[in-house]
Scaffold this motif. Sequence first.
Motif, mmCIF file in Angstrom:
data_model
loop_
_atom_site.group_PDB
_atom_site.id
_atom_site.type_symbol
_atom_site.label_atom_id
_atom_site.label_comp_id
_atom_site.label_asym_id
_atom_site.label_seq_id
_atom_site.Cartn_x
_atom_site.Cartn_y
_atom_site.Cartn_z
ATOM 1 N N ASP A 45 17.440 34.484 62.833
ATOM 2 C CA ASP A 45 17.057 34.033 61.495
ATOM 3 C C ASP A 45 16.901 32.523 61.371
ATOM 4 O OD1 ASP A 45 17.294 36.735 60.477
ATOM 5 O OD2 ASP A 45 19.457 36.450 60.618
ATOM 6 N N GLY A 46 17.235 31.761 62.409
ATOM 7 C CA GLY A 46 17.174 30.315 62.310
ATOM 8 C C GLY A 46 18.393 29.760 61.594
ATOM 9 N N GLU A 47 18.224 28.607 60.942
ATOM 10 C CA GLU A 47 19.334 27.960 60.241
ATOM 11 C C GLU A 47 19.059 27.930 58.740
ATOM 12 O OE1 GLU A 47 22.001 23.860 60.477
ATOM 13 O OE2 GLU A 47 19.925 23.853 61.184
ATOM 14 N N TRP A 48 20.095 28.264 57.959
ATOM 15 C CA TRP A 48 19.977 28.302 56.507
ATOM 16 C C TRP A 48 21.081 27.489 55.852
ATOM 17 C CZ3 TRP A 48 16.492 31.174 53.402
ATOM 18 C CH2 TRP A 48 15.570 31.953 54.131
ATOM 19 N N LEU A 49 20.734 26.826 54.756
ATOM 20 C CA LEU A 49 21.741 26.266 53.868
ATOM 21 C C LEU A 49 22.211 27.400 52.973
ATOM 22 C CD1 LEU A 49 23.155 23.638 52.906
ATOM 23 C CD2 LEU A 49 21.361 23.469 51.161
ATOM 24 N N ALA A 50 23.523 27.594 52.893
ATOM 25 C CA ALA A 50 24.070 28.711 52.132
ATOM 26 C C ALA A 50 25.209 28.233 51.240
ATOM 27 C CB ALA A 50 24.560 29.805 53.073
ATOM 28 N N ARG A 51 25.527 29.046 50.259
ATOM 29 C CA ARG A 51 26.624 28.756 49.344
ATOM 30 C C ARG A 51 27.685 29.834 49.489
ATOM 31 N NH1 ARG A 51 27.094 30.833 44.363
ATOM 32 N NH2 ARG A 51 24.878 31.377 44.352
ATOM 33 N N ILE A 52 28.950 29.417 49.478
ATOM 34 C CA ILE A 52 30.042 30.384 49.524
ATOM 35 C C ILE A 52 30.141 31.046 48.149
ATOM 36 C CG2 ILE A 52 32.524 30.716 49.830
ATOM 37 C CD1 ILE A 52 32.513 28.297 51.688
ATOM 38 N N ALA A 53 29.871 32.350 48.121
ATOM 39 C CA ALA A 53 29.889 33.079 46.846
ATOM 40 C C ALA A 53 31.270 33.633 46.528
ATOM 41 C CB ALA A 53 28.869 34.216 46.881
ATOM 42 N N GLY A 54 32.069 33.850 47.535
ATOM 43 C CA GLY A 54 33.425 34.358 47.350
ATOM 44 C C GLY A 54 34.206 34.160 48.625
ATOM 45 N N LEU A 55 35.495 33.858 48.503
ATOM 46 C CA LEU A 55 36.294 33.601 49.697
ATOM 47 C C LEU A 55 37.744 33.968 49.432
ATOM 48 C CD1 LEU A 55 36.520 32.445 52.558
ATOM 49 C CD2 LEU A 55 36.829 30.175 51.543
ATOM 50 N N ARG A 56 38.235 34.923 50.232
ATOM 51 C CA ARG A 56 39.639 35.285 50.200
ATOM 52 C C ARG A 56 40.218 35.105 51.595
ATOM 53 N NH1 ARG A 56 40.041 40.644 46.232
ATOM 54 N NH2 ARG A 56 38.953 39.686 44.449
ATOM 55 N N ARG A 57 41.431 35.561 51.796
ATOM 56 C CA ARG A 57 42.122 35.302 53.057
ATOM 57 C C ARG A 57 41.325 35.776 54.260
ATOM 58 N NH1 ARG A 57 48.119 37.491 53.748
ATOM 59 N NH2 ARG A 57 48.383 35.954 52.066
ATOM 60 N N ASP A 58 40.806 36.993 54.226
ATOM 61 C CA ASP A 58 40.134 37.535 55.411
ATOM 62 C C ASP A 58 38.764 38.133 55.104
ATOM 63 O OD1 ASP A 58 40.993 39.697 53.994
ATOM 64 O OD2 ASP A 58 42.006 40.697 55.665
ATOM 65 N N GLY A 60 34.850 37.380 52.651
ATOM 66 C CA GLY A 60 34.084 36.540 51.747
ATOM 67 C C GLY A 60 32.603 36.797 51.933
ATOM 68 N N THR A 61 31.783 36.093 51.157
ATOM 69 C CA THR A 61 30.335 36.268 51.239
ATOM 70 C C THR A 61 29.635 34.926 51.116
ATOM 71 O OG1 THR A 61 30.240 36.685 48.856
ATOM 72 C CG2 THR A 61 30.310 38.621 50.322
ATOM 73 N N PHE A 62 28.461 34.871 51.732
ATOM 74 C CA PHE A 62 27.564 33.730 51.599
ATOM 75 C C PHE A 62 26.322 34.183 50.848
ATOM 76 C CE2 PHE A 62 29.451 33.251 55.938
ATOM 77 C CZ PHE A 62 30.162 32.082 55.743
ATOM 78 N N ILE A 63 25.668 33.248 50.179
ATOM 79 C CA ILE A 63 24.350 33.488 49.602
ATOM 80 C C ILE A 63 23.405 32.446 50.190
ATOM 81 C CG2 ILE A 63 22.933 33.494 47.514
ATOM 82 C CD1 ILE A 63 25.265 34.528 45.960
ATOM 83 N N LEU A 64 22.360 32.928 50.872
ATOM 84 C CA LEU A 64 21.403 32.019 51.483
ATOM 85 C C LEU A 64 20.589 31.298 50.418
ATOM 86 C CD1 LEU A 64 20.025 34.189 54.445
ATOM 87 C CD2 LEU A 64 22.041 32.706 54.388
ATOM 88 N N GLN A 65 20.277 30.022 50.694
ATOM 89 C CA GLN A 65 19.512 29.233 49.733
ATOM 90 C C GLN A 65 18.181 28.750 50.311
ATOM 91 O OE1 GLN A 65 22.502 26.973 46.896
ATOM 92 N NE2 GLN A 65 23.026 26.529 49.025
ATOM 93 N N THR A 66 18.237 27.915 51.356
ATOM 94 C CA THR A 66 17.013 27.320 51.896
ATOM 95 C C THR A 66 17.050 27.356 53.416
ATOM 96 O OG1 THR A 66 16.970 25.774 50.034
ATOM 97 C CG2 THR A 66 15.552 25.268 51.918
ATOM 98 N N ARG A 67 15.928 27.753 54.018
ATOM 99 C CA ARG A 67 15.859 27.725 55.486
ATOM 100 C C ARG A 67 15.639 26.295 55.961
ATOM 101 N NH1 ARG A 67 12.077 31.806 58.750
ATOM 102 N NH2 ARG A 67 13.901 33.133 58.477
ATOM 103 N N LEU A 68 16.482 25.860 56.900
ATOM 104 C CA LEU A 68 16.411 24.503 57.441
ATOM 105 C C LEU A 68 15.701 24.456 58.787
ATOM 106 C CD1 LEU A 68 20.082 23.414 56.643
ATOM 107 C CD2 LEU A 68 18.029 23.021 55.256
#
Length: 249
Positions: A45-58, A60-68
């Motif tokens: 998929d190449g490289e993406w700028l992503a945002r952490i949408a949720g994060l717990r101890r073990d 979490g999820t990312f949401i992709l924003q822009t392909r770099l």
Amino acid sequence: MAPDQAAQSVGPETTCPMSPEQARYLGTVMRRSEGDEVRLFNARDGEWLARIAGLRRDRGTFILQTRLRTPEQEAGPVLAFALLKRDATDLVIRMGTELGVSRFIPLITERTVGQRVNGARLDSIATEAAEQCERLSVPVVAEPARFMDFLGAWNPENTLFTAVERLGEREFSEQPDKKPDEKQIGTFAGARPGDGILTGPEGGFSTAELDAALARPFVTPITLGNRVLRAETAVAAALALFDARIRNA
């Protein structure tokens, strides 16, 4: 780090789940939290700028924003190296990944010190090194192979550049076509992506092993200079020279 995503198309707003290891690393080591931006990359998929949408101890999820960066193929060599002691082997995997190796083939030679490896450990080291240098792909670490089996399985369409200690002193009377041109020593003349580099163990290859290798038409002997290098140093030197040759070709 690479998004742990099934083989499907990705795009802006695509949600990618974290692995437990990624979640623990981001939360505990990096002290990241929901809303922070990170970079995700892999070979597909190449490289993406992503945002952490949720994060717990073990988890979490990312949401992709822009392909770099778009996916790209590594132009590095196959590295066949005689297994070394554990720390030195770990260093070879780490340095080789950072210097663009496409595939590692650990070898068991006559003078190999250790013949047992932890494949999962080496895969983990390669992954960490790829993340460190922001490389899109993680090289494959093959199962250890015996030296003669490796030579027999090598694709003869690819050159196998073989580092030989004191190459200038070696007798080539029976193989005059193998005698190196002094101007080409260490330059990887004609190297192409997919070619191989072969390095020996502590103490070097045996005479029988060198004879067997040099008898193959696809083998090109090279020297890495007039100093006798440690096995892991020889790997780094050879890879740096190969990379410079490919990039400047």
